[in-house]
Motif scaffolding. Structure first.
Motif, PDB file in Angstrom:
ATOM      1  N   VAL A  94      31.695 -23.958  -2.743  1.00  0.00           N
ATOM      2  CA  VAL A  94      31.636 -22.804  -1.843  1.00  0.00           C
ATOM      3  C   VAL A  94      30.175 -22.403  -1.653  1.00  0.00           C
ATOM      4  CG1 VAL A  94      33.928 -21.944  -2.440  1.00  0.00           C
ATOM      5  CG2 VAL A  94      31.948 -21.174  -3.748  1.00  0.00           C
ATOM      6  N   THR A  95      29.887 -21.820  -0.490  1.00  0.00           N
ATOM      7  CA  THR A  95      28.534 -21.383  -0.152  1.00  0.00           C
ATOM      8  C   THR A  95      28.606 -20.029   0.540  1.00  0.00           C
ATOM      9  OG1 THR A  95      27.792 -23.669   0.160  1.00  0.00           O
ATOM     10  CG2 THR A  95      26.424 -21.933   1.119  1.00  0.00           C
ATOM     11  N   GLY A  96      27.734 -19.125   0.137  1.00  0.00           N
ATOM     12  CA  GLY A  96      27.603 -17.830   0.799  1.00  0.00           C
ATOM     13  C   GLY A  96      26.163 -17.614   1.235  1.00  0.00           C
ATOM     14  N   PHE A 153      30.250 -17.624   5.123  1.00  0.00           N
ATOM     15  CA  PHE A 153      30.969 -18.082   3.938  1.00  0.00           C
ATOM     16  C   PHE A 153      31.607 -19.417   4.278  1.00  0.00           C
ATOM     17  CE2 PHE A 153      34.744 -18.381   1.196  1.00  0.00           C
ATOM     18  CZ  PHE A 153      34.114 -18.310  -0.040  1.00  0.00           C
ATOM     19  N   LYS A 154      31.378 -20.403   3.413  1.00  0.00           N
ATOM     20  CA  LYS A 154      31.788 -21.768   3.703  1.00  0.00           C
ATOM     21  C   LYS A 154      32.471 -22.374   2.491  1.00  0.00           C
ATOM     22  CE  LYS A 154      28.544 -24.831   3.842  1.00  0.00           C
ATOM     23  NZ  LYS A 154      27.362 -25.637   4.228  1.00  0.00           N
ATOM     24  N   VAL A 155      33.554 -23.086   2.738  1.00  0.00           N
ATOM     25  CA  VAL A 155      34.286 -23.801   1.692  1.00  0.00           C
ATOM     26  C   VAL A 155      34.311 -25.276   2.063  1.00  0.00           C
ATOM     27  CG1 VAL A 155      36.490 -24.071   0.491  1.00  0.00           C
ATOM     28  CG2 VAL A 155      35.718 -21.785   1.175  1.00  0.00           C
ATOM     29  N   ASP A 156      33.929 -26.128   1.113  1.00  0.00           N
ATOM     30  CA  ASP A 156      33.935 -27.572   1.325  1.00  0.00           C
ATOM     31  C   ASP A 156      34.893 -28.225   0.344  1.00  0.00           C
ATOM     32  OD1 ASP A 156      31.491 -28.428   3.210  1.00  0.00           O
ATOM     33  OD2 ASP A 156      30.888 -26.703   2.016  1.00  0.00           O
ATOM     34  N   ARG A 157      35.597 -29.244   0.833  1.00  0.00           N
ATOM     35  CA  ARG A 157      36.464 -30.034  -0.034  1.00  0.00           C
ATOM     36  C   ARG A 157      36.252 -31.516   0.267  1.00  0.00           C
ATOM     37  NH1 ARG A 157      43.074 -30.761  -0.305  1.00  0.00           N
ATOM     38  NH2 ARG A 157      43.097 -31.778  -2.368  1.00  0.00           N
ATOM     39  N   ARG A 158      35.992 -32.300  -0.771  1.00  0.00           N
ATOM     40  CA  ARG A 158      35.789 -33.733  -0.640  1.00  0.00           C
ATOM     41  C   ARG A 158      36.995 -34.457  -1.248  1.00  0.00           C
ATOM     42  NH1 ARG A 158      30.749 -36.582  -1.031  1.00  0.00           N
ATOM     43  NH2 ARG A 158      29.842 -34.656  -1.798  1.00  0.00           N
ATOM     44  N   ILE A 159      37.670 -35.281  -0.452  1.00  0.00           N
ATOM     45  CA  ILE A 159      38.848 -36.027  -0.913  1.00  0.00           C
ATOM     46  C   ILE A 159      38.496 -37.504  -0.952  1.00  0.00           C
ATOM     47  CG2 ILE A 159      41.262 -36.591  -0.447  1.00  0.00           C
ATOM     48  CD1 ILE A 159      41.483 -33.951   1.073  1.00  0.00           C
ATOM     49  N   THR A 160      38.599 -38.102  -2.132  1.00  0.00           N
ATOM     50  CA  THR A 160      38.245 -39.516  -2.274  1.00  0.00           C
ATOM     51  C   THR A 160      39.393 -40.369  -2.808  1.00  0.00           C
ATOM     52  OG1 THR A 160      37.356 -39.042  -4.487  1.00  0.00           O
ATOM     53  CG2 THR A 160      35.810 -39.023  -2.638  1.00  0.00           C
ATOM     54  N   GLY A 161      40.380 -39.763  -3.433  1.00  0.00           N
ATOM     55  CA  GLY A 161      41.452 -40.544  -4.041  1.00  0.00           C
ATOM     56  C   GLY A 161      42.513 -40.952  -3.041  1.00  0.00           C
ATOM     57  N   GLN A 193      35.621 -28.982   5.818  1.00  0.00           N
ATOM     58  CA  GLN A 193      34.812 -27.768   5.749  1.00  0.00           C
ATOM     59  C   GLN A 193      35.474 -26.667   6.566  1.00  0.00           C
ATOM     60  OE1 GLN A 193      30.716 -26.653   7.771  1.00  0.00           O
ATOM     61  NE2 GLN A 193      30.302 -27.885   5.930  1.00  0.00           N
ATOM     62  N   TRP A 194      35.546 -25.471   5.953  1.00  0.00           N
ATOM     63  CA  TRP A 194      36.033 -24.275   6.637  1.00  0.00           C
ATOM     64  C   TRP A 194      34.912 -23.234   6.556  1.00  0.00           C
ATOM     65  CZ3 TRP A 194      38.710 -27.131   3.101  1.00  0.00           C
ATOM     66  CH2 TRP A 194      39.881 -27.750   3.546  1.00  0.00           C
ATOM     67  N   ARG A 195      34.585 -22.631   7.697  1.00  0.00           N
ATOM     68  CA  ARG A 195      33.450 -21.717   7.721  1.00  0.00           C
ATOM     69  C   ARG A 195      33.741 -20.522   8.611  1.00  0.00           C
ATOM     70  NH1 ARG A 195      27.799 -23.654  10.246  1.00  0.00           N
ATOM     71  NH2 ARG A 195      28.552 -22.562  12.103  1.00  0.00           N
ATOM     72  N   ILE A 196      33.386 -19.350   8.121  1.00  0.00           N
ATOM     73  CA  ILE A 196      33.402 -18.147   8.948  1.00  0.00           C
ATOM     74  C   ILE A 196      31.989 -17.569   8.927  1.00  0.00           C
ATOM     75  CG2 ILE A 196      35.840 -17.599   8.634  1.00  0.00           C
ATOM     76  CD1 ILE A 196      35.027 -15.563   6.508  1.00  0.00           C
ATOM     77  N   ASP A 197      31.530 -17.118  10.075  1.00  0.00           N
ATOM     78  CA  ASP A 197      30.221 -16.482  10.107  1.00  0.00           C
ATOM     79  C   ASP A 197      30.215 -15.398  11.167  1.00  0.00           C
ATOM     80  OD1 ASP A 197      30.195 -18.088  12.340  1.00  0.00           O
ATOM     81  OD2 ASP A 197      28.529 -19.326  11.718  1.00  0.00           O
ATOM     82  N   GLY A 198      29.322 -14.482  10.977  1.00  0.00           N
ATOM     83  CA  GLY A 198      29.174 -13.374  11.913  1.00  0.00           C
ATOM     84  C   GLY A 198      27.747 -12.887  11.913  1.00  0.00           C
ATOM     85  N   SER A 199      27.302 -12.385  13.065  1.00  0.00           N
ATOM     86  CA  SER A 199      25.935 -11.868  13.157  1.00  0.00           C
ATOM     87  C   SER A 199      25.915 -10.642  14.062  1.00  0.00           C
ATOM     88  CB  SER A 199      24.981 -12.936  13.691  1.00  0.00           C
ATOM     89  OG  SER A 199      25.370 -13.386  14.967  1.00  0.00           O
ATOM     90  N   GLN A 200      25.048  -9.717  13.716  1.00  0.00           N
ATOM     91  CA  GLN A 200      24.795  -8.519  14.503  1.00  0.00           C
ATOM     92  C   GLN A 200      23.285  -8.360  14.673  1.00  0.00           C
ATOM     93  OE1 GLN A 200      26.496  -5.336  12.177  1.00  0.00           O
ATOM     94  NE2 GLN A 200      28.489  -5.470  13.201  1.00  0.00           N
ATOM     95  N   ASN A 201      22.901  -7.652  15.726  1.00  0.00           N
ATOM     96  CA  ASN A 201      21.505  -7.239  15.763  1.00  0.00           C
ATOM     97  C   ASN A 201      21.360  -5.984  14.906  1.00  0.00           C
ATOM     98  OD1 ASN A 201      22.402  -5.086  17.351  1.00  0.00           O
ATOM     99  ND2 ASN A 201      21.688  -6.002  19.273  1.00  0.00           N
ATOM    100  N   THR A 202      20.150  -5.521  14.738  1.00  0.00           N
ATOM    101  CA  THR A 202      19.933  -4.394  13.831  1.00  0.00           C
ATOM    102  C   THR A 202      20.471  -3.077  14.383  1.00  0.00           C
ATOM    103  OG1 THR A 202      17.700  -4.127  14.741  1.00  0.00           O
ATOM    104  CG2 THR A 202      17.928  -5.459  12.744  1.00  0.00           C
ATOM    105  N   ASP A 203      20.918  -3.067  15.642  1.00  0.00           N
ATOM    106  CA  ASP A 203      21.578  -1.889  16.209  1.00  0.00           C
ATOM    107  C   ASP A 203      23.084  -1.918  15.971  1.00  0.00           C
ATOM    108  OD1 ASP A 203      19.200  -0.826  17.231  1.00  0.00           O
ATOM    109  OD2 ASP A 203      19.347  -2.061  19.044  1.00  0.00           O
TER     110      ASP A 203
END
Length: 754
Positions: free
Chosen positions: A447-449, A476-484, A497-507
């Motif tokens: 996982v990555t934040g 926020f990102k979730v990674d899964r590696r399947i090799t078997g 990979q599943w990812r959600i992201d959001g951005s705002q300006n400073t207003d």
């Protein structure tokens, strides 16, 4: 390959078996001759590595492809040897490649961190046809092939195996001073089977994981050191075939390393002749296009100055600023000279950089860098300064970066940066910070934040690169590696990979709210298959009007498919398709799609032809006109790239490169952006337009000696903008008649090592 008497062969086998040792011996055996022949006498006392395991796909199972390696520290440098057994039924391509060309052929890799602390490293690759790649690595796992080093390599191709030897001089990198006669370095070795896309490595780690550089195998070696003084003068002549004039220039690069703890690089009247061509770019957005830098002075040991801001290509020192367009708009700035030094004092690494441009519109660039490790943590600081007298402007940026790795599965990286811009005595100050956390949960999951804040007046682009400021971003990102996967499956692995992201300006206005799902799959036949899907909520675009208000954008969704087939006979082909619905200002779901077909035809191992053709259609291509006026167009674009590559031998190459595009934007629909962000239909007169662009280059290179080259380059190009619709195919065809620039360049450089 050298043939041995049967009795001698038995003796060699016994001697090679005796080379297995958990530690290094002090400079035992004869001096290593880098000829690709693994001589037992030369490799006496080396560490013998046989525990290669599969990392692509990432099963970490014992390798089924017999591979062994030797590692030995010598007074001349770090020596590596590979013996690669060929496997019946598995093809071993022998395609030649130019330096740093990414090709899917058999190869071996050495990656080394000379200080063993995970701050950075170097990658060295040798293919079965003796082609090479070299790159620098950062603690964040980023590779840059812009750097070219001076190191030895050789390959011997036999009937049942191929062998390779490398020797990396100690002057390649600065190294921290050690107590006693031993130092600890960290290494990673792997072998790639190109035809089936398999990789086996020691240790069994993957470069796709965030903690890759910190998981290298630590080994103890004698603390050798080398000094070097290298002087590289150059001469270049350019004939301008359009303006009918000639130019001649000369300069010199100096590399001095008196010890392992200090290195200085300087250049006087540096050569920035165009022997490397940038790709064609047509950019109507408010964000500047990023280009990498292949100029030798700016790539030599530049890794210490890598201070990224964790989003795209953002960084505090972007060397393409130096020698870019002058502040008076007269064209590229003329660089007087530059100097850079870096080294270490105890456990602290330091570096300084200074470049000066000529003339009243010239700029002066400076940078200073510090970095030190404290157990599991690394703390650094970087200061950049730019003086721009023609604009009465100066810019100072100070940043701190911190990296914490409490265990091999967790990495936390953060930066805090402040900027101070002085224009005619008026100061503007602001700051930005970033935080990235990456956690590997087990063999499959990670996982990555990511959190980012760039202030509204935060500015680093005098010396660095930042796509935009005025931003709050989270991911926020979730990674899964399947090799078997079952043996009968066509796939060797899947990376989800599943990812959600959001951005705002400073207003507090939403700029993006998006969900993305993707899968990258490796096939057992050596091919690849990738797809992704994404959905975006309604948001605002606060940059398209260049400061004249926010524009509301509609929800949208899209997807992408990319398939690369394995090489079959003389052909290798691939195709990709992207499509999206809405995401603009219209409510009637306008559509966009793009398709690309690429192929390579191999005439033989030395000569190949690559081409890539693409078509884009967009029913709402939004382009800013002026103040709060934006227009949507029905856009059509055709692109074509082709490259003929003839790798004549290990020292000669000929490349013919062609890029052309035609773009047509018709049926304009003007919109005025209201105060609340809504797009209101307007009666403003907006003209359709079309354009064409061409880049053509013929480049011959002859390597006189390592890092010493003769270049003969013919280049031609042009750009034409028309204030009317002319059709994408028509503009594409007319692109080949463009001749804004045409020149013949001859460059000769030779490196003298003293």
């Amino acid at each position: 390959m050298r043939r041995l008497h049967p009795k001698t062969s038995l003796l060699c086998v016994a001697m090679l078996a005796a080379l297995s040792s958990p530690a290094f011996a002090q400079a035992a055996g004869a001096q290593i001759k880098v000829d690709g022949v693994i001589d037992p006498a030369e490799w006496q006392g080396a560490q013998h590595v046989t525990d290669f395991k599969m990392v692509q796909p990432f099963t970490q199972a014992v390798s089924t492809q017999p591979t062994e390696a030797w590692i030995k520290a010598t007074p001349e440098g770090l020596a590596i040897a590979f013996r690669n057994k060929k496997v019946a039924g598995v093809e071993t391509p022998r395609q030649r490649s130019r330096r740093d060309q990414e090709v899917n052929i058999d190869r071996v890799n050495l990656m080394v961190d000379f200080d063993g602390d995970g701050h950075g490293g170097y990658s060295f690759t040798v293919s079965a046809s003796d082609g090479i790649e070299d790159a620098t690595m950062t603690s964040g796992g980023n590779f840059s092939s812009d750097w070219d080093g001076n190191w030895q390599h050789a390959v011997v191709d036999g009937d049942g195996e191929w062998t390779a030897e490398m020797l990396i001089p100690w002057y390649t990198a600065t190294m921290q001073k050690v107590r006693g006669d031993k130092r600890t370095i960290a290494v990673y070795l792997d072998r790639v089977i190109g035809s089936v896309n398999q990789r086996m490595a020691w240790p069994a780690i993957s470069f796709e994981r965030p903690q890759f550089l910190n998981q290298f195998q630590k080994i103890e070696i004698p603390a050798y050191s080398q000094s070097l003084l290298a002087i590289t003068p150059y001469v270049v002549g350019v004939q301008d075939l359009v303006n009918k004039n000639n130019a001649f220039n000369a300069g010199v690069d100096v590399f001095w390393k008196p010890s392992g703890q200090f290195q200085l690089t300087a250049t006087i009247n540096p050569d920035f002749g165009q022997v490397e061509s940038d790709s064609l770019v047509v950019n109507f957005s408010a964000e500047e296009t990023f280009f990498s830098d292949k100029r030798p002075f700016f790539t030599e040991n530049q890794g210490l100055f890598d201070f990224g801001l964790l989003l795209d290509n953002s960084q505090l020192l972007y060397t393409r600023r130096i020698g870019a367009g002058a502040d008076d708009g007269s064209g590229p700035a003329d660089i007087l000279g530059a100097i850079k030094f870096n080294g270490s004092i105890g456990g602290t690494q330091y570096g300084a950089f200074l470049a000066d441009e000529r003339g009243d519109a010239g700029r002066r660039f400076g940078a200073f860098r510090l970095q030190r490790s404290f157990g599991t943590q690394t703390l650094g600081a970087m200061l950049t300064s730019v003086d721009r007298p023609f604009l009465d402007r100066s810019a100072n940026v100070l940043g701190f970066d911190h990296r914490w790795q409490p265990d091999p599965s967790l990495t936390v990286a953060s930066t805090l940066v402040g900027s101070d811009i002085d224009v005619a005595g008026k100061h503007t100050r602001d700051f930005g910070f970033t935080t990235l956390a990456q956690k590997t949960l087990d063999k499959e999951w990670s996982v990555t934040g990511l959190l980012i804040h760039y202030g509204k007046d935060f500015e680093v682009n005098d010396a660095g690169y930042l796509g935009r400021n005025n931003l709050n971003y989270g991911q926020f990102k979730v990674d899964r590696r399947i090799t078997g996967l079952p043996e009968e499956s066509a796939y060797a692995s899947h990376n989800w990979q599943w990812r959600i992201d959001g951005s705002q300006n400073t207003d507090g206005r939403w700029l993006q709210r998006q969900f993305q799902m993707s899968r990258h799959s490796q096939r057992r036949d050596g091919g690849d298959f990738h797809w992704n899907l994404q959905a975006s909520a309604a948001a605002f675009d606060d940059r398209i009007t260049r400061g004249n208000g926010l524009m509301r954008t509609e929800p949208g969704f899209g997807g992408h498919i990319h398939r690369i087939l394995p090489r079959r006979g003389n052909w290798k082909v691939g195709a990709e398709l992207s499509a999206a619905v809405a995401g603009g200002v219209r409510g009637d779901t306008p559509r966009m799609w793009n398709t690309i077909v690429s192929a390579t035809y191999y005439f033989n191992d030395a000569l190949n032809l690559e081409f890539r053709a693409g078509h884009t259609s967009d029913q709402e291509f939004l382009v800013w006109q002026h103040d709060n006026l934006v227009s949507g167009f029905q856009m059509s674009r055709n692109d074509f790239n082709a490259s003929l590559n003839w790798n004549i031998g290990t020292r000669q190459e000929l490349r013919v490169k062609l890029e052309a595009l035609g773009l047509n934007a018709d049926n304009p629909k003007p919109w005025r952006i209201a105060a609340d962000g809504r797009a209101l239909a307007s009666n403003d007169l907006v003209q359709p337009f079309s354009l064409r662009n061409l880049g053509f280059q013929v480049r011959y290179r002859y390597e006189l000696a390592p890092l010493s080259d003769l270049y003969i380059v013919y280049g031609r190009g042009g750009f034409m903008y028309d204030g009317y619709a002319a059709g994408a195919f028509g503009q594409f065809g007319d692109a080949f008649s463009l001749r804004d620039d045409e020149q013949l360049l001859v460059k000769l450089s030779y490196r003298f090592e003293l």
